[in-house]
Design a protein around this motif. Structure first.
Motif, mmCIF file in Angstrom:
data_model
loop_
_atom_site.group_PDB
_atom_site.id
_atom_site.type_symbol
_atom_site.label_atom_id
_atom_site.label_comp_id
_atom_site.label_asym_id
_atom_site.label_seq_id
_atom_site.Cartn_x
_atom_site.Cartn_y
_atom_site.Cartn_z
ATOM 1 N N SER A 53 0.806 -1.174 -0.013
ATOM 2 C CA SER A 53 -0.281 0.011 -0.024
ATOM 3 C C SER A 53 0.780 1.139 0.030
ATOM 4 C CB SER A 53 -1.035 0.043 1.065
ATOM 5 O OG SER A 53 -0.046 0.019 2.634
ATOM 6 N N ALA A 54 2.000 1.181 0.093
ATOM 7 C CA ALA A 54 2.890 2.140 0.269
ATOM 8 C C ALA A 54 3.276 2.908 -1.170
ATOM 9 C CB ALA A 54 4.467 1.967 0.860
ATOM 10 N N ALA A 55 3.068 4.187 -0.949
ATOM 11 C CA ALA A 55 3.315 5.150 -2.509
ATOM 12 C C ALA A 55 4.700 5.149 -2.693
ATOM 13 C CB ALA A 55 2.760 6.432 -2.386
ATOM 14 N N GLU A 56 5.198 5.546 -3.923
ATOM 15 C CA GLU A 56 6.468 5.700 -4.222
ATOM 16 C C GLU A 56 7.297 6.666 -3.586
ATOM 17 O OE1 GLU A 56 8.789 3.883 -6.448
ATOM 18 O OE2 GLU A 56 6.895 2.454 -5.673
ATOM 19 N N ASN A 57 6.500 7.962 -2.925
ATOM 20 C CA ASN A 57 7.083 8.865 -2.622
ATOM 21 C C ASN A 57 6.966 8.574 -0.826
ATOM 22 O OD1 ASN A 57 4.503 9.012 -2.163
ATOM 23 N ND2 ASN A 57 4.167 11.364 -3.012
ATOM 24 N N HIS A 58 6.748 7.582 -0.561
ATOM 25 C CA HIS A 58 6.626 7.312 0.954
ATOM 26 C C HIS A 58 7.796 7.318 1.400
ATOM 27 C CE1 HIS A 58 5.231 4.722 4.549
ATOM 28 N NE2 HIS A 58 4.211 5.638 4.574
ATOM 29 N N ASN A 59 8.032 7.283 2.996
ATOM 30 C CA ASN A 59 9.181 7.237 3.535
ATOM 31 C C ASN A 59 9.661 5.890 3.680
ATOM 32 O OD1 ASN A 59 9.498 9.957 4.079
ATOM 33 N ND2 ASN A 59 8.533 9.901 6.062
ATOM 34 N N GLY A 60 8.492 4.842 3.805
ATOM 35 C CA GLY A 60 8.888 3.500 3.690
ATOM 36 C C GLY A 60 9.239 2.807 2.181
ATOM 37 N N VAL A 61 9.622 1.441 2.348
ATOM 38 C CA VAL A 61 10.129 0.955 0.852
ATOM 39 C C VAL A 61 8.606 0.367 0.429
ATOM 40 C CG1 VAL A 61 11.148 -1.089 0.151
ATOM 41 C CG2 VAL A 61 12.065 0.115 1.854
ATOM 42 N N SER A 62 8.371 0.666 -0.675
ATOM 43 C CA SER A 62 7.048 0.363 -1.414
ATOM 44 C C SER A 62 7.392 -1.009 -2.300
ATOM 45 C CB SER A 62 6.760 1.269 -2.702
ATOM 46 O OG SER A 62 7.809 1.359 -3.783
#
Length: 350
Positions: A53-62
Motif C-alpha cells: 500500500s506504500a506510495a513511491e514517495n512514501h518514507n518506507g519501502v514500496s
C-alpha cells in the motif's frame, strides 16, 4: 474413454502413490516435515501489506522498490555464478526483514546486498564467494565493507538467527524428485532448471511472498503441466495434493497468479534480470583518462594481403592489458553521518 494401455498406466501410478516405495515414502515424509515448519519462515503479512500500500514517495519501502531490488539481486546472483538456492534464501531474508522493520529506501541497497552475502556464505563453497568489497563494487552501492558487516549483524539479530529457511525451492526440489520416482515417462517432466527459473521470476513480485512455500512450488509445477497438457503428470500432482492436504481453492488461486506471471515474463517487453546488462558508472578521473587515451591511440598499420610471412606471427602483437582502475566511484558512507539510524538497533519484532 481411455485405452487399455493408458488406463493401466494410470492405475499403476495411483497404486504407486498408495504403496509408496522406501525412497518415495521418505520424500513424502520430508515434505510433511517441511510443511510443518514453513510458517516459521514466512514474512509477516502485515508488513507485506504495508509495502503493497506504500506510495513511491512514501518514507518506507514500496512494493515497486522491493521488486526492483530483488531483480538486482537476481542479476548479481547471475553475475557471481551463485546458485538458485542462494538467491531464494536472500529474497526470503530480505522479505522477512522488511516485513518487521521500518526501512528508508536509501538503506535498501545495503540491506539487499547484505542478505545476498549472508545467503552466499550459508550456501556456496567458500572458494566461490567473492571478496566483500568486490560484491559492493559490482552492485554499485554507496556503502563500505564495515557498513555491510554492521547490517549483516542487524539482520541476523532481528531474525533471531533463523537464517536457514524452508523456502519454495525446498519444496520444488522435493516435488520434482517425487514425480521423477513415480513415472517412467521422463520426457514429460520439465527440467528442474526450468522450474527454478519460473520460481525466480515469481519471487520478483512481492505478492508471491504471501504464498505458502509448499503451495507456491506446487503451483509452479501445476501450471507447467497445464501448459504441457500432461494429464499423467497432473494426476500425480492431484495425489500429492491429497497426501499433503493442500486445499484446492488455495492451489487454484496461486496457480492462476503464477500463470499470469509466466505470461508477463515470457513477453518481449519483460526485461529479464538474468539477462540484464550491468551499466558501469565510472569516476570523472577515469572518464578523463579514457577520453585522453582515445585520441592517443596510434593508427594501426595496414595489414598486408596474403599469408603470414616467416617473420610475422601472432606473438608480435602488443599486449593490450590496461592498468587497474576502479570502474565505479569508491563507495563511502552517507554524507549525512552514520549510515544506520539509531532506530535500527532498537527496533524489534512487535
Amino acid at each position: 474413454m481411455c485405452t487399455n494401455s493408458s488406463c493401466s498406466k494410470r492405475l499403476a501410478r495411483m497404486q504407486a502413490l498408495q504403496d509408496l516405495d522406501n525412497e518415495t515414502c521418505w520424500l513424502v515424509k520430508e515434505l510433511k516435515s517441511y510443511i510443518a515448519q514453513e510458517a516459521d519462515f514466512l514474512p509477516r503479512e502485515t508488513g507485506l501489506n504495508i509495502m503493497e500500500s506504500a506510495a513511491e514517495n512514501h518514507n518506507g519501502v514500496s512494493a515497486k522498490c522491493r521488486n526492483a531490488k530483488v531483480e538486482d539481486l537476481w542479476s548479481l546472483t547471475s553475475f557471481f555464478g551463485f546458485s538458485t538456492q542462494t538467491f531464494v534464501l536472500a529474497v526470503n531474508l530480505l522479505d522477512r526483514f522488511l516485513a518487521i522493520m521500518k526501512v528508508q529506501p536509501k538503506h535498501l541497497p545495503c540491506i539487499g546486498v547484505s542478505c545476498l552475502h549472508i545467503a552466499a556464505k550459508m550456501v556456496e563453497d567458500e572458494c566461490n564467494i567473492s571478496p566483500t568489497h568486490e560484491l559492493i563494487r559490482i552492485s554499485q552501492s554507496k556503502f563500505t565493507v564495515s557498513d555491510l558487516s554492521r547490517m549483516e549483524k542487524i539482520i541476523s539479530g532481528k531474525l533471531n538467527l533463523e537464517l536457514k529457511a524452508v523456502t519454495a525451492l525446498t519444496f520444488l526440489h522435493l516435488y520434482h524428485a517425487v514425480i521423477v520416482s513415480l513415472t517412467s515417462e521422463r520426457g514429460e517432466i520439465p527440467s528442474i532448471g526450468r522450474l527454478e527459473a519460473q520460481l525466480k521470476a515469481c519471487l520478483c513480485q512481492l505478492i508471491f511472498s504471501k504464498a505458502k512455500p509448499s503451495v507456491l512450488a506446487l503451483s509452479v509445477i501445476t501450471q507447467e503441466f497445464d501448459a504441457l497438457q500432461s494429464l499423467a503428470m497432473l494426476e500425480i500432482v492431484q495425489e500429492l495434493k491429497r497426501h499433503l492436504k493442500i486445499v484446492d481453492s488455495e492451489l487454484l488461486y496461486w496457480r492462476g497468479l503464477v500463470a499470469k506471471c509466466m505470461t508477463e515474463y515470457s513477453s518481449s517487453e519483460c526485461n529479464k534480470p538474468d539477462n540484464k546488462k550491468l551499466v558501469w558508472i565510472v569516476s570523472r578521473r577515469t572518464a578523463q583518462n579514457l577520453h585522453a587515451n582515445h585520441f592517443s591511440v596510434p593508427e594501426l598499420p595496414t595489414i598486408p594481403e596474403g599469408s603470414w610471412g616467416e617473420s610475422e606471427s601472432e606473438d608480435s602483437c602488443e599486449d593490450m592489458s590496461c592498468e587497474e582502475d576502479s570502474l565505479c566511484g569508491s563507495p563511502g558512507s552517507d554524507a549525512e553521518g552514520a549510515f544506520f539510524p539509531s532506530e535500527f538497533c532498537n527496533q524489534g519484532r512487535k
